[in-house]
Design a protein around this motif. Structure first.
Motif, PDB file in Angstrom:
ATOM      1  N   GLU A  43     -18.447  -1.583 -35.982  1.00 27.12           N
ATOM      2  CA  GLU A  43     -19.596  -0.874 -36.752  1.00 27.12           C
ATOM      3  C   GLU A  43     -19.545   0.480 -36.985  1.00 27.12           C
ATOM      4  OE1 GLU A  43     -22.801  -4.276 -34.899  1.00 27.12           O
ATOM      5  OE2 GLU A  43     -22.544  -2.541 -34.159  1.00 27.12           O
ATOM      6  N   TYR A  44     -18.987   1.041 -36.082  1.00 27.81           N
ATOM      7  CA  TYR A  44     -18.770   2.510 -35.928  1.00 27.81           C
ATOM      8  C   TYR A  44     -17.778   2.895 -36.797  1.00 27.81           C
ATOM      9  CZ  TYR A  44     -18.400   7.462 -34.486  1.00 27.81           C
ATOM     10  OH  TYR A  44     -18.235   8.820 -34.349  1.00 27.81           O
ATOM     11  N   ARG A  45     -16.835   2.264 -36.699  1.00 28.99           N
ATOM     12  CA  ARG A  45     -15.531   2.747 -37.788  1.00 28.99           C
ATOM     13  C   ARG A  45     -16.144   2.461 -39.221  1.00 28.99           C
ATOM     14  NH1 ARG A  45     -12.226  -0.478 -35.567  1.00 28.99           N
ATOM     15  NH2 ARG A  45     -10.990   1.142 -34.226  1.00 28.99           N
ATOM     16  N   GLU A  46     -16.707   1.369 -39.540  1.00 32.20           N
ATOM     17  CA  GLU A  46     -17.054   0.972 -40.878  1.00 32.20           C
ATOM     18  C   GLU A  46     -18.276   2.054 -41.478  1.00 32.20           C
ATOM     19  OE1 GLU A  46     -18.065  -3.087 -41.586  1.00 32.20           O
ATOM     20  OE2 GLU A  46     -15.922  -3.735 -41.059  1.00 32.20           O
ATOM     21  N   GLY A  47     -18.944   2.339 -40.407  1.00 28.17           N
ATOM     22  CA  GLY A  47     -20.089   3.337 -40.594  1.00 28.17           C
ATOM     23  C   GLY A  47     -19.509   4.598 -40.975  1.00 28.17           C
ATOM     24  N   LEU A  48     -18.524   4.953 -40.446  1.00 25.57           N
ATOM     25  CA  LEU A  48     -17.972   6.332 -40.424  1.00 25.57           C
ATOM     26  C   LEU A  48     -17.013   6.192 -42.030  1.00 25.57           C
ATOM     27  CD1 LEU A  48     -16.288   7.438 -37.179  1.00 25.57           C
ATOM     28  CD2 LEU A  48     -18.350   8.426 -38.061  1.00 25.57           C
ATOM     29  N   SER A  49     -16.188   4.946 -42.486  1.00 30.24           N
ATOM     30  CA  SER A  49     -15.651   5.263 -43.458  1.00 30.24           C
ATOM     31  C   SER A  49     -16.129   4.630 -44.569  1.00 30.24           C
ATOM     32  CB  SER A  49     -14.388   3.934 -43.238  1.00 30.24           C
ATOM     33  OG  SER A  49     -15.094   2.778 -43.195  1.00 30.24           O
ATOM     34  N   GLY A  50     -17.572   4.159 -44.427  1.00 27.03           N
ATOM     35  CA  GLY A  50     -18.179   3.790 -45.628  1.00 27.03           C
ATOM     36  C   GLY A  50     -17.604   2.485 -46.208  1.00 27.03           C
ATOM     37  N   ASP A  51     -16.741   1.863 -45.632  1.00 27.26           N
ATOM     38  CA  ASP A  51     -16.104   0.487 -46.152  1.00 27.26           C
ATOM     39  C   ASP A  51     -16.836  -0.477 -45.184  1.00 27.26           C
ATOM     40  OD1 ASP A  51     -14.604  -1.251 -47.371  1.00 27.26           O
ATOM     41  OD2 ASP A  51     -12.695  -0.758 -46.355  1.00 27.26           O
ATOM     42  N   HIS A  56     -20.864  -7.792 -39.331  1.00 23.17           N
ATOM     43  CA  HIS A  56     -21.884  -7.254 -38.475  1.00 23.17           C
ATOM     44  C   HIS A  56     -23.049  -6.708 -39.351  1.00 23.17           C
ATOM     45  CE1 HIS A  56     -19.686  -7.972 -34.845  1.00 23.17           C
ATOM     46  NE2 HIS A  56     -18.545  -7.319 -35.188  1.00 23.17           N
ATOM     47  N   PRO A  57     -24.258  -6.591 -39.057  1.00 21.22           N
ATOM     48  CA  PRO A  57     -25.319  -6.070 -39.833  1.00 21.22           C
ATOM     49  C   PRO A  57     -24.980  -4.789 -40.545  1.00 21.22           C
ATOM     50  CG  PRO A  57     -26.083  -6.995 -37.526  1.00 21.22           C
ATOM     51  CD  PRO A  57     -24.718  -6.742 -37.330  1.00 21.22           C
ATOM     52  N   PRO A  58     -24.919  -5.015 -41.852  1.00 23.20           N
ATOM     53  CA  PRO A  58     -24.427  -3.589 -42.411  1.00 23.20           C
ATOM     54  C   PRO A  58     -25.674  -2.561 -42.374  1.00 23.20           C
ATOM     55  CG  PRO A  58     -24.171  -5.299 -43.859  1.00 23.20           C
ATOM     56  CD  PRO A  58     -24.731  -6.091 -42.789  1.00 23.20           C
ATOM     57  N   VAL A  59     -26.714  -2.812 -42.336  1.00 24.90           N
ATOM     58  CA  VAL A  59     -27.920  -1.799 -41.799  1.00 24.90           C
ATOM     59  C   VAL A  59     -27.561  -0.996 -40.695  1.00 24.90           C
ATOM     60  CG1 VAL A  59     -30.222  -1.546 -41.108  1.00 24.90           C
ATOM     61  CG2 VAL A  59     -29.587  -3.199 -43.001  1.00 24.90           C
ATOM     62  N   VAL A  60     -26.985  -1.553 -39.507  1.00 27.58           N
ATOM     63  CA  VAL A  60     -26.501  -0.825 -38.426  1.00 27.58           C
ATOM     64  C   VAL A  60     -25.393   0.122 -38.704  1.00 27.58           C
ATOM     65  CG1 VAL A  60     -25.402  -0.988 -36.151  1.00 27.58           C
ATOM     66  CG2 VAL A  60     -27.317  -2.665 -36.746  1.00 27.58           C
ATOM     67  N   GLU A  61     -24.362  -0.389 -39.600  1.00 27.20           N
ATOM     68  CA  GLU A  61     -23.257   0.594 -39.765  1.00 27.20           C
ATOM     69  C   GLU A  61     -23.781   1.466 -40.778  1.00 27.20           C
ATOM     70  OE1 GLU A  61     -20.825  -2.419 -41.485  1.00 27.20           O
ATOM     71  OE2 GLU A  61     -20.297  -3.335 -39.433  1.00 27.20           O
TER      72      GLU A  61
END
Length: 465
Positions: A43-51, A56-61
């Motif tokens: 989740e953190y990796r995708e939240g940082l990249s925006g990809d 997992h819940p996109p809202v969390v990311e």
């Protein structure tokens, strides 16, 4: 200078707030800067990249990505989880105390020190974030019941919609609280209640897909975990192959017997070795290109083999809720250290961490670690509290615990204890509210209310002897 006397009510509110801050500080001291799990690392990796995809819940990311621009790492998510969790508890406790039940208010606040909850709120988990949002919504429901303005209902419903974006089965937990927050006229009669329930369910179920689309999350095929797991269960219990023919496996019943586990779907995933020929990878490479739609295919299999499906689901539910003991006795109820990660985030071992972890592990191996018992206790609170003064809070909390806990009879592919955090918390809070007035409840009613919990204790113990 004239001395200003502080009103006793203000002193009690301050005292409750300080206890809540102490609880938050306790978890923060143990788990700082926040325990990363395999899920939260992704989740953190995708939240940082925006990809972002929807595994997992996109809202969390999305939220984590915004917070990471201010303070990188798990710390801001830990603070958010603890603020919601303890903020919701202290809001609820203060409202109950102000309603003339101070001892119950303190009891509700004490529920926050449930060892499992202390451990799970120290890890960055969608389950902890969801529980925090639901607790604040419950506190706002208490404000509304005491004559608070309509703003409390509006904010609470927004939080419930947010919670509904965090798990695909979260609508089960959110629905009873949502109905309780809506105008009384909308649920005055049974037809109105049913109609309100249908509309509220549709809105809550739509929250996640709408949020995912707004964020621009890519489909990951996460729904295949449930579909494949259930197809495997039907094949195992029914004795006949129900997997798509496009998989091209020579003896699917025998192969499935090797792959199938009643407790979790991971044996069909693409991260196990060896990879199951009936699993996730094979479906994506052979079945999906043929245009087979997962959910319609799943539904046809369930309708055609209802008994095998029921056997599979009931067995899994019994393990998931710990009516049956876990086959894997070495599986920890909570995580205590972070996996290696690219950013080097980890929790430094300390005495507070060891104490919380030891209490959590110990309690998880007692009936307190059986979600089925908490579901039974929620049922008891519902029966005991129905029609009483505290019913405005007891009924939504108890029904929320029951629906969410029993929802795993259908919506479940694994047996981690974290899935039941809200069920345990809601059941505990409802039980505490009932306990405050137990002397005024007829004895026969109390016996009837808590007979299911007694039966669960006996049956669960018998399975472990």
């Amino acid at each position: 200078m004239k001395r200003i006397e502080r009103h006793p009510t203000d002193r009690a509110t301050l005292a409750m707030t300080l206890v809540a801050l102490l609880g938050a500080a306790l978890t923060a001291a143990a788990y700082w800067p926040g325990l990363m799990t395999w899920d939260s690392m992704r989740e953190y990796r995708e939240g940082l990249s925006g990809d972002i995809d929807d595994w997992h819940p996109p809202v969390v990311e999305w939220v984590w990505g915004r917070l990471a621009q201010i303070v990188p790492g798990p710390a801001p998510m830990l603070v958010l989880q603890l603020a919601l969790y303890w903020g919701g508890l202290v809001l609820l406790a203060v409202q109950v105390r102000r309603a003339g039940r101070p001892e119950v208010g303190w009891g509700l606040l004490a529920c926050g020190f449930l060892p499992l909850a202390l451990a799970l709120t120290g890890a960055i988990l969608k389950d902890s974030l969801m529980a925090g949002a639901l607790l604040v919504a419950t506190g706002l429901l208490a404000v509304r019941l005491r004559g608070g303005g309509g703003w409390a209902s509006v904010v609470a419903i927004v939080l419930l919609l947010f919670a509904a974006t965090l798990r695909f089965n979260a609508f089960c937990a959110c629905l009873p609280l949502t109905i309780a927050l809506l105008p009384r006229a909308w649920r005055r009669t049974w037809p109105r209640l049913v109609l309100t329930g249908i509309v509220a369910t549709a809105a809550l179920m739509a929250a996640m897909p709408i949020a995912n689309r707004l964020i621009g999350a890519k489909p990951s095929g996460v729904e295949l975990s449930l579909v494949i797991f259930d197809l495997g269960g039907i094949t195992e219990h029914g004795g006949g192959d129900v997997f798509p023919r496009q998989l091209g496996v020579a003896d699917p019943v025998r192969v499935n017997h090797r792959c199938y586990r009643p407790d979790k779907w991971d044996s069909y995933s693409d991260w196990v070795d060896p990879v199951c020929p009936l699993g996730y990878t094979a479906w994506n490479t052979r079945v999906a290109p043929a245009g087979v739609k997962p959910y319609p295919f799943w539904l046809r299999a369930v309708v055609a083999h209802p008994i095998a499906y029921a056997e599979h689901r009931l067995t899994h539910f019994a393990i998931n809720t710990r009516l049956l003991p876990l086959a894997d006795s070495v599986e920890r109820p909570v995580q205590v250290e972070a996996p290696p990660n690219d950013w080097g985030y980890h929790v430094t071992p300390n005495r507070v961490l060891h104490a919380i972890d030891a209490l959590t592990v110990a309690s998880a191996h007692t009936p307190l670690g059986w979600p089925i018992l908490w579901i039974a206790l929620a049922l008891g609170a519902l029966v005991a509290g129905w029609g009483r003064q505290e019913a405005g809070l007891v009924v939504p909390l108890a029904v929320s615990a029951i629906l969410y806990g029993c929802g795993y009879l259908v919506f479940s592919v694994a047996v981690e204890l974290r899935y039941h955090l809200w069920t345990e918390l809601a059941a505990l809070l409802a039980t505490m509210l009932v306990a405050g007035g137990w002397r005024h409840i007829p004895r026969r009613r109390l016996v009837l209310a808590y007979l299911p919990a007694a039966i669960v204790l006996v049956v669960g113990t018998a399975f472990r002897l």
